[in-house]
Write a protein that holds these residues in place. Sequence first.
Motif, PDB file in Angstrom:
ATOM      1  N   CYS A 132       0.837  -1.208   0.000  1.00 23.55           N
ATOM      2  CA  CYS A 132       0.000   0.000   0.000  1.00 23.55           C
ATOM      3  C   CYS A 132       0.867   1.253   0.000  1.00 23.55           C
ATOM      4  O   CYS A 132       0.575   2.220  -0.709  1.00 23.55           O
ATOM      5  N   PHE A 133       1.935   1.216   0.779  1.00 21.79           N
ATOM      6  CA  PHE A 133       2.821   2.369   0.863  1.00 21.79           C
ATOM      7  C   PHE A 133       3.512   2.615  -0.473  1.00 21.79           C
ATOM      8  O   PHE A 133       3.706   3.764  -0.877  1.00 21.79           O
ATOM      9  N   LEU A 134       3.862   1.539  -1.162  1.00 24.00           N
ATOM     10  CA  LEU A 134       4.476   1.662  -2.488  1.00 24.00           C
ATOM     11  C   LEU A 134       3.558   2.415  -3.440  1.00 24.00           C
ATOM     12  O   LEU A 134       3.992   3.328  -4.146  1.00 24.00           O
ATOM     13  N   LEU A 135       2.282   2.049  -3.457  1.00 25.37           N
ATOM     14  CA  LEU A 135       1.336   2.721  -4.356  1.00 25.37           C
ATOM     15  C   LEU A 135       1.184   4.196  -3.990  1.00 25.37           C
ATOM     16  O   LEU A 135       1.158   5.066  -4.874  1.00 25.37           O
ATOM     17  N   VAL A 136       1.115   4.486  -2.701  1.00 25.69           N
ATOM     18  CA  VAL A 136       0.947   5.873  -2.253  1.00 25.69           C
ATOM     19  C   VAL A 136       2.125   6.738  -2.700  1.00 25.69           C
ATOM     20  O   VAL A 136       1.937   7.838  -3.242  1.00 25.69           O
ATOM     21  N   ILE A 137       3.356   6.248  -2.484  1.00 26.13           N
ATOM     22  CA  ILE A 137       4.498   7.104  -2.826  1.00 26.13           C
ATOM     23  C   ILE A 137       4.670   7.227  -4.342  1.00 26.13           C
ATOM     24  O   ILE A 137       5.119   8.275  -4.819  1.00 26.13           O
ATOM     25  N   ILE A 138       4.290   6.216  -5.102  1.00 27.59           N
ATOM     26  CA  ILE A 138       4.352   6.350  -6.562  1.00 27.59           C
ATOM     27  C   ILE A 138       3.370   7.417  -7.035  1.00 27.59           C
ATOM     28  O   ILE A 138       3.694   8.258  -7.885  1.00 27.59           O
ATOM     29  N   ILE A 139       2.153   7.398  -6.488  1.00 24.48           N
ATOM     30  CA  ILE A 139       1.158   8.417  -6.844  1.00 24.48           C
ATOM     31  C   ILE A 139       1.663   9.806  -6.458  1.00 24.48           C
ATOM     32  O   ILE A 139       1.543  10.769  -7.230  1.00 24.48           O
ATOM     33  N   CYS A 140       2.255   9.922  -5.274  1.00 27.63           N
ATOM     34  CA  CYS A 140       2.784  11.211  -4.825  1.00 27.63           C
ATOM     35  C   CYS A 140       3.898  11.701  -5.747  1.00 27.63           C
ATOM     36  O   CYS A 140       3.942  12.888  -6.103  1.00 27.63           O
ATOM     37  N   ILE A 141       4.795  10.795  -6.132  1.00 29.93           N
ATOM     38  CA  ILE A 141       5.890  11.164  -7.035  1.00 29.93           C
ATOM     39  C   ILE A 141       5.339  11.661  -8.362  1.00 29.93           C
ATOM     40  O   ILE A 141       5.790  12.682  -8.901  1.00 29.93           O
ATOM     41  N   VAL A 142       4.359  10.952  -8.915  1.00 33.30           N
ATOM     42  CA  VAL A 142       3.783  11.327 -10.209  1.00 33.30           C
ATOM     43  C   VAL A 142       3.120  12.697 -10.127  1.00 33.30           C
ATOM     44  O   VAL A 142       3.341  13.567 -10.982  1.00 33.30           O
ATOM     45  N   VAL A 143       2.303  12.926  -9.087  1.00 35.52           N
ATOM     46  CA  VAL A 143       1.580  14.196  -8.952  1.00 35.52           C
ATOM     47  C   VAL A 143       2.552  15.354  -8.771  1.00 35.52           C
ATOM     48  O   VAL A 143       2.439  16.396  -9.445  1.00 35.52           O
ATOM     49  N   VAL A 144       3.512  15.196  -7.856  1.00 34.31           N
ATOM     50  CA  VAL A 144       4.479  16.263  -7.596  1.00 34.31           C
ATOM     51  C   VAL A 144       5.346  16.524  -8.831  1.00 34.31           C
ATOM     52  O   VAL A 144       5.653  17.679  -9.158  1.00 34.31           O
ATOM     53  N   SER A 145       5.726  15.471  -9.548  1.00 34.21           N
ATOM     54  CA  SER A 145       6.560  15.623 -10.750  1.00 34.21           C
ATOM     55  C   SER A 145       5.824  16.354 -11.858  1.00 34.21           C
ATOM     56  O   SER A 145       6.380  17.257 -12.504  1.00 34.21           O
ATOM     57  N   LEU A 146       4.571  15.979 -12.100  1.00 33.17           N
ATOM     58  CA  LEU A 146       3.779  16.645 -13.144  1.00 33.17           C
ATOM     59  C   LEU A 146       3.596  18.128 -12.828  1.00 33.17           C
ATOM     60  O   LEU A 146       3.692  18.977 -13.721  1.00 33.17           O
ATOM     61  N   ASP A 147       3.345  18.428 -11.556  1.00 33.04           N
ATOM     62  CA  ASP A 147       3.198  19.824 -11.168  1.00 33.04           C
ATOM     63  C   ASP A 147       4.521  20.568 -11.330  1.00 33.04           C
ATOM     64  O   ASP A 147       4.543  21.732 -11.746  1.00 33.04           O
ATOM     65  N   GLY A 148       5.635  19.895 -11.019  1.00 35.70           N
ATOM     66  CA  GLY A 148       6.942  20.510 -11.191  1.00 35.70           C
ATOM     67  C   GLY A 148       7.258  20.802 -12.642  1.00 35.70           C
ATOM     68  O   GLY A 148       7.815  21.855 -12.976  1.00 35.70           O
ATOM     69  N   ILE A 149       6.905  19.865 -13.526  1.00 33.31           N
ATOM     70  CA  ILE A 149       7.112  20.080 -14.965  1.00 33.31           C
ATOM     71  C   ILE A 149       6.282  21.270 -15.448  1.00 33.31           C
ATOM     72  O   ILE A 149       6.753  22.097 -16.235  1.00 33.31           O
ATOM     73  N   TYR A 150       5.057  21.338 -14.958  1.00 34.66           N
ATOM     74  CA  TYR A 150       4.177  22.452 -15.323  1.00 34.66           C
ATOM     75  C   TYR A 150       4.812  23.785 -14.900  1.00 34.66           C
ATOM     76  O   TYR A 150       4.836  24.750 -15.670  1.00 34.66           O
ATOM     77  N   GLN A 151       5.363  23.821 -13.683  1.00 38.74           N
ATOM     78  CA  GLN A 151       6.000  25.053 -13.202  1.00 38.74           C
ATOM     79  C   GLN A 151       7.259  25.368 -13.995  1.00 38.74           C
ATOM     80  O   GLN A 151       7.547  26.540 -14.258  1.00 38.74           O
ATOM     81  N   TYR A 152       8.005  24.344 -14.389  1.00 35.04           N
ATOM     82  CA  TYR A 152       9.218  24.564 -15.168  1.00 35.04           C
ATOM     83  C   TYR A 152       8.884  25.211 -16.511  1.00 35.04           C
ATOM     84  O   TYR A 152       9.596  26.104 -16.977  1.00 35.04           O
ATOM     85  N   ASP A 155       6.468  28.699 -15.422  1.00 29.65           N
ATOM     86  CA  ASP A 155       7.000  29.546 -14.336  1.00 29.65           C
ATOM     87  C   ASP A 155       6.124  29.574 -13.088  1.00 29.65           C
ATOM     88  O   ASP A 155       6.534  30.106 -12.056  1.00 29.65           O
ATOM     89  N   VAL A 156       4.909  29.073 -13.154  1.00 31.46           N
ATOM     90  CA  VAL A 156       4.044  28.934 -11.977  1.00 31.46           C
ATOM     91  C   VAL A 156       3.452  27.530 -11.998  1.00 31.46           C
ATOM     92  O   VAL A 156       3.312  26.926 -13.066  1.00 31.46           O
ATOM     93  N   ASN A 157       3.093  27.024 -10.810  1.00 28.40           N
ATOM     94  CA  ASN A 157       2.485  25.696 -10.780  1.00 28.40           C
ATOM     95  C   ASN A 157       0.973  25.808 -10.875  1.00 28.40           C
ATOM     96  O   ASN A 157       0.435  26.908 -11.104  1.00 28.40           O
ATOM     97  N   ILE A 158       0.264  24.719 -10.676  1.00 21.89           N
ATOM     98  CA  ILE A 158      -1.194  24.740 -10.879  1.00 21.89           C
ATOM     99  C   ILE A 158      -1.909  25.612  -9.849  1.00 21.89           C
ATOM    100  O   ILE A 158      -3.055  26.009 -10.055  1.00 21.89           O
TER     101      ILE A 158
END
Length: 440
Positions: A132-152, A155-158
């Motif tokens: 369960c923890f594996l799934l949670v951290i993968i989802i967190c990584i994906v969400v945070v990464s996509l938002d980071g790419i958007y900001q890159y 220049d601003v995040n969502i």
Amino acid sequence: MVYLNMQNSILGSFKLLVTDRSLSFDVVIFSILFLAIPIVLVTGPALPDIFLSLIAFYFVYKSFLQKNWQYYKNPIVIGFLTFSGYGIIRSLFSEIPLESLTNEGSVFYFRYIFFSMGVWYLLDKNPYLSKCFLLVIIICIVVVSLDGIYQYIFDVNIFNNEKHGVDRLTGLFGTEPIIGRYISYLSLLAFVLIYQNLKISKKVIILSLILLVTCEIIIFLSGERAPLFSVSLFAILILIFIPHFRLYRIVGIFSTILIIFVISFYNPTAKTRIWDNTIEEISETTFPFLPYSIHHEQHYASVLKMFIDKPIFGVGTNTFRFNCDKPQYKHSTVSCSSHPHQYYLQVLGELGITGFVFLISFYLYLLFIVFKQFFYVITSNKHKQIPFELFNYPIILFVYWWPLIPHMSFYNNWNNVLIMMPLGFFMKNFLGNKNYGYSI
């Protein structure tokens, strides 16, 4: 088919977590609390520290109630508790005892080892928690990464959070440029959990490789150098110690370099921060080309003056910020900060040789495990090698506690949540594992 089985296995663990009546109600509740930690880490330090403290208190209560003393009977726990007790005593005898005790919750530093022991306890009681923890951290990584790419890109995040300057991403972390550290720590733990929880196949190896490559690129874009060094060190170690992953990892490294080269060609901002500025900064230090800047070196010089002044017991727990401006410790106009940005030097200056012995002993223990495994690998002694799905845990701790890079404050609660989570998994799989004879 392999991917569907993997997906069903992890999702099935979530279902069983809440439907398996063999699990006690308190184990389910605190398991959910633990699963929420990677999510609330995005909100700042308060909620993660509250969740961590609740799990720590829960473990202490249950261990005393059930007389589970076996969790305490190992050198890591004994050493950590002794170190924490010494830190409290040193605070009481410092020049500013109140500030020393309360700064970043130093007086309650022992909560971190109880949290790790709580993770160990929950893993013992809940067979579904790891997946369960594996799934949670993968989802967190994906969400945070996509938002980071958007900001890159924009220049601003969502949520309209702006970058930290022109070359540092903040993403979902508001004004804090810590997205790279968050992704690096969780991505390494995700890789380890993949290898322990899923049936290893070519597709699973490729998926874990894609995860690492993606995280390496996001960390590069974030402009954070220490996290990028950490994942690079991890990449080197798995090349050495996981034979069937070597070819894939080599392909992954070249893929990362190629993608970063293309990004740098079209948008050189990240490349300027990670490569150009780094080369310029580390070439200006007293010992050129070590992985720290001239500013870090000024902090190090100041904390070393504290150590030289009080070598046995240091100047007091977590008091660098209160002492660095004093004439006898000030090295330059930029040598003062909230902390010296280096775990080992911070402990050396604030707690002296007495406190440093505890910290360096823990790292030497990890170093011993790594070198012992390396010896068995180069001599092809497979019978004595630790299975890679278990050996990944000392590797990840070895990287997290690597002494030759800048760090956050040793007492920073947000950072300690991240580095103490895998310690719980390590103790579960090493100190609590009777099958392979690694328990102490």
